[in-house]
Design a protein around this motif. Structure first.
Motif, PDB file in Angstrom:
ATOM      1  N   UNK A 102      -1.911 -11.213  -3.897  1.00 26.96           N
ATOM      2  CA  UNK A 102      -1.602 -11.012  -2.487  1.00 26.96           C
ATOM      3  C   UNK A 102      -1.371  -9.575  -2.099  1.00 26.96           C
ATOM      4  N   UNK A 103      -1.855  -8.615  -2.891  1.00 19.90           N
ATOM      5  CA  UNK A 103      -1.609  -7.203  -2.590  1.00 19.90           C
ATOM      6  C   UNK A 103      -2.835  -6.351  -2.879  1.00 19.90           C
ATOM      7  N   UNK A 104      -4.009  -6.692  -2.330  1.00 26.31           N
ATOM      8  CA  UNK A 104      -5.202  -5.870  -2.575  1.00 26.31           C
ATOM      9  C   UNK A 104      -5.048  -4.472  -1.984  1.00 26.31           C
ATOM     10  N   UNK A 105      -5.670  -3.504  -2.648  1.00 23.23           N
ATOM     11  CA  UNK A 105      -5.618  -2.133  -2.167  1.00 23.23           C
ATOM     12  C   UNK A 105      -4.344  -1.401  -2.528  1.00 23.23           C
ATOM     13  N   UNK A 106      -3.527  -1.971  -3.395  1.00 21.44           N
ATOM     14  CA  UNK A 106      -2.291  -1.327  -3.813  1.00 21.44           C
ATOM     15  C   UNK A 106      -2.439  -0.746  -5.215  1.00 21.44           C
ATOM     16  N   UNK A 107      -1.378  -0.092  -5.659  1.00 19.78           N
ATOM     17  CA  UNK A 107      -1.318   0.438  -7.025  1.00 19.78           C
ATOM     18  C   UNK A 107      -0.039  -0.054  -7.677  1.00 19.78           C
ATOM     19  N   UNK A 108      -0.167  -0.534  -8.905  1.00 20.97           N
ATOM     20  CA  UNK A 108       0.996  -0.935  -9.688  1.00 20.97           C
ATOM     21  C   UNK A 108       1.443   0.251 -10.529  1.00 20.97           C
ATOM     22  N   UNK A 109       2.706   0.589 -10.448  1.00 17.62           N
ATOM     23  CA  UNK A 109       3.299   1.647 -11.258  1.00 17.62           C
ATOM     24  C   UNK A 109       4.287   1.013 -12.227  1.00 17.62           C
ATOM     25  N   UNK A 110       4.183   1.327 -13.497  1.00 18.34           N
ATOM     26  CA  UNK A 110       5.191   0.927 -14.467  1.00 18.34           C
ATOM     27  C   UNK A 110       6.110   2.115 -14.701  1.00 18.34           C
TER      28      UNK A 110
ATOM     29  N   UNK B  20       9.939  -1.407 -15.632  1.00 17.86           N
ATOM     30  CA  UNK B  20       9.963  -2.154 -14.375  1.00 17.86           C
ATOM     31  C   UNK B  20       8.691  -1.841 -13.610  1.00 17.86           C
ATOM     32  N   UNK B  21       8.339  -2.702 -12.652  1.00 15.88           N
ATOM     33  CA  UNK B  21       7.081  -2.557 -11.922  1.00 15.88           C
ATOM     34  C   UNK B  21       7.340  -2.267 -10.446  1.00 15.88           C
ATOM     35  N   UNK B  22       6.497  -1.407  -9.893  1.00 21.47           N
ATOM     36  CA  UNK B  22       6.460  -1.147  -8.454  1.00 21.47           C
ATOM     37  C   UNK B  22       5.034  -1.368  -7.965  1.00 21.47           C
ATOM     38  N   UNK B  23       4.881  -2.083  -6.881  1.00 14.73           N
ATOM     39  CA  UNK B  23       3.579  -2.271  -6.247  1.00 14.73           C
ATOM     40  C   UNK B  23       3.637  -1.542  -4.916  1.00 14.73           C
ATOM     41  N   UNK B  24       2.743  -0.551  -4.736  1.00 14.55           N
ATOM     42  CA  UNK B  24       2.832   0.302  -3.554  1.00 14.55           C
ATOM     43  C   UNK B  24       1.462   0.493  -2.909  1.00 14.55           C
ATOM     44  N   UNK B  25       1.516   0.723  -1.598  1.00 13.05           N
ATOM     45  CA  UNK B  25       0.312   1.082  -0.854  1.00 13.05           C
ATOM     46  C   UNK B  25       0.010   2.568  -1.048  1.00 13.05           C
TER      47      UNK B  25
END
Length: 507
Positions: A440-448, A481-486
């Motif tokens: 549910x988050x296309x076009x985002x980036x996952x940061x660990x 931990x994970x961050x999902x960001x635009x």
């Protein structure tokens, strides 16, 4: 005269407050226009008290009102002047509430009869009903106190007027509360979405309880916490709006002059006092009251920019930190940085002994503020007050902007497996795989992110869901931990950490 009486007369000169209580003006009005009367034989009695706060006044002033026998309803209306002030200088703002003859000592829940802050200029209390924010119940004879809270005082001072109307007659039937159930049957282990911080007309919100519940259902929430400012009055009505699809948890937003605390999971009808600052050393006492009810204490919006909203009490004894409040803004980013620093200090054995999980809440008050933006997604063994709060306190949760966004994260080393909020037991030289799935988050980036900083990024293209695995040695990451960001860095989802390695001595 002792200090308690001086306080109620408002002549504590050492506190810099001029609070003159003038002789009461008694009058009575009747529909027929007959001559005014006073006392139990009259239909109504009106008392007017006026006074003044100077700049630097203490946080609270008390206006005594002696209630005779035979009063069936108390009606209070207040007003104050609002002189113009220079740019950047706060004007007058005055809060109001009520204590009955059981007393107004700090923490005395028996005497508390309600609070509306600055949300309304009048309220009524009777045995059968009360204005939202106030507690229905017997009108017992004795000394009651209107509490005034000068939130800000202009350089010119603050002139106030309180009008108390006593209405005589037979009391109505006793009010019967309808509390919400603490457990929804038939809902077993799973991830449950909720909003831990929501307001209604029972404090300074504009939504009715029915509208709050409808908004929660529209956002596909499984639960929410009722958190009215400084009052438990809404607890008594939520039973009308809960259901097999929605758990409503009773709570309070403890709104002090040094920051706000969400008390989630209070016993229905329980009230937590707010009349103290960080320097008074009273917070631990009220944290114990929350914990005795198996509630969870959450430091709310620690960097909020509204007056007296930012958190100044420290985090010892607090169970969680609200790092995302409403639509993503710069103060949320600042809160994430604070929280990540607390995690680093914890794994290094430098900070508070127990780590503090992160949560997110809408703090929604009115349209167009969105209930469930963001929402905390909690792993629990059932949909119940106890199971949800356990998941929050243990950090088995992540924050998402909507029900469309899903985040899964786990760590494994061939022998053991751990999920969000848990610890993967691993020797320092063990190779660890961290798997993340985002939907549910296309076009985002996952940061660990680890205690050493950003460790890995993964773009989420059109694939839905998207899954990837990152490998590391346990010695190189005390937590992940994970961050999902635009692309603009706005958060879409944030997880609590998974800890890696053997248990640290500080834990």
């Amino acid at each position: 005269m002792d200090r308690a009486n001086l306080r109620h007369l408002g002549v504590v000169a050492s506190l810099g407050m001029a609070f003159a209580v003038l002789p009461a003006e008694s009058a009575s009005a009747s529909p027929s226009g007959t001559a005014p009367q006073a006392g139990p034989g009259a239909n109504e009695e009106v008392r007017v008290i006026t006074g003044r706060f100077e700049p630097g006044a203490p946080d609270w002033g008390y206006v005594p009102v002696d209630i005779p026998a035979g009063v069936r309803e108390i009606a209070v209306r207040y007003s104050y002047d609002r002189p113009a002030t220079p740019p950047g200088v706060p004007g007058n703002a005055l809060d109001i509430g009520m204590f009955d003859n059981d007393g107004d000592e700090l923490g005395n829940a028996a005497g508390f009869r309600g609070w509306s802050g600055g949300a309304r200029d009048n309220f009524t209390i009777s045995r059968s009903a009360a204005t939202p924010g106030y507690i229905p119940g017997p009108i017992t004879p004795g000394r009651w106190n209107v509490i005034l809270g000068p939130y800000t005082v202009a350089p010119q001072g603050l002139e106030w007027r309180v009008e108390v109307t006593l209405r005589y007659g037979e009391p109505g039937p006793a009010f019967v509360p309808h509390y919400s159930p603490t457990r929804i049957s038939g809902r077993g282990p799973g991830w449950y979405r909720g909003d831990l911080h929501v307001h209604s007309v029972y404090s300074d919100g504009k939504r009715t309880p029915a509208e709050v519940a409808a908004a929660a259902r529209a956002r596909q929430l499984d639960f929410f916490v009722s958190t009215e400012h400084n009052t438990q009055s809404a607890h008594a009505v939520w039973g009308d709006y809960a259901g097999p699809d929605l758990l409503i948890v009773t709570g309070e937003e403890v709104t002090t002059r040094n920051g706000h605390l969400v008390a989630a999971g209070l016993t229905p009808g329980q009230w937590i006092d707010w009349r103290y600052r960080a320097q008074d050393g009273q917070l631990p006492r009220f944290l114990r009251e929350i914990h005795r009810s198996d509630g969870v204490a959450i430091a709310a919006h620690p960097y909020a920019t509204c007056g007296a909203c930012d958190w100044k009490f420290g985090y010892e004894g607090v169970d969680a930190v609200e790092i995302w409040n409403g639509p993503w803004t710069a103060d949320d980013e600042q809160a994430v940085t604070l929280w990540d620093g607390m995690l680093r200090e914890h794994v290094q054995g430098k900070g508070i002994r127990r780590w503090r999980p992160a949560v997110g809440s809408s703090d929604a008050h009115r349209e167009p503020q969105i209930v469930g933006l963001p929402q905390t997604v909690v792993e629990a063994n059932e949909l119940s007050r106890r199971a949800i709060l356990d998941g929050v306190a243990e950090g088995r949760s992540y924050i998402a902007e909507s029900a469309e966004v899903k985040l899964e994260m786990s760590a494994h080393n061939g022998l053991f497996h751990a999920g969000i909020g848990e610890r993967l037991l691993a020797l320092p030289q063990s190779l660890v795989g961290v798997t993340v799935t985002v939907a549910g988050a296309p076009g985002t980036t996952v940061r660990l992110v680890t205690d050493r900083g950003e460790a890995y990024t993964f773009p989420v293209a059109s694939a839905d869901p998207a899954t990837f695995t990152w490998t590391t040695f346990a010695r190189d990451a005390a937590y992940v931990r994970a961050e999902v960001r635009r692309p603009n860095a706005e958060a879409v989802a944030l997880s609590n950490p998974i800890f890696l390695g053997l248990v640290h001595p500080a834990q």
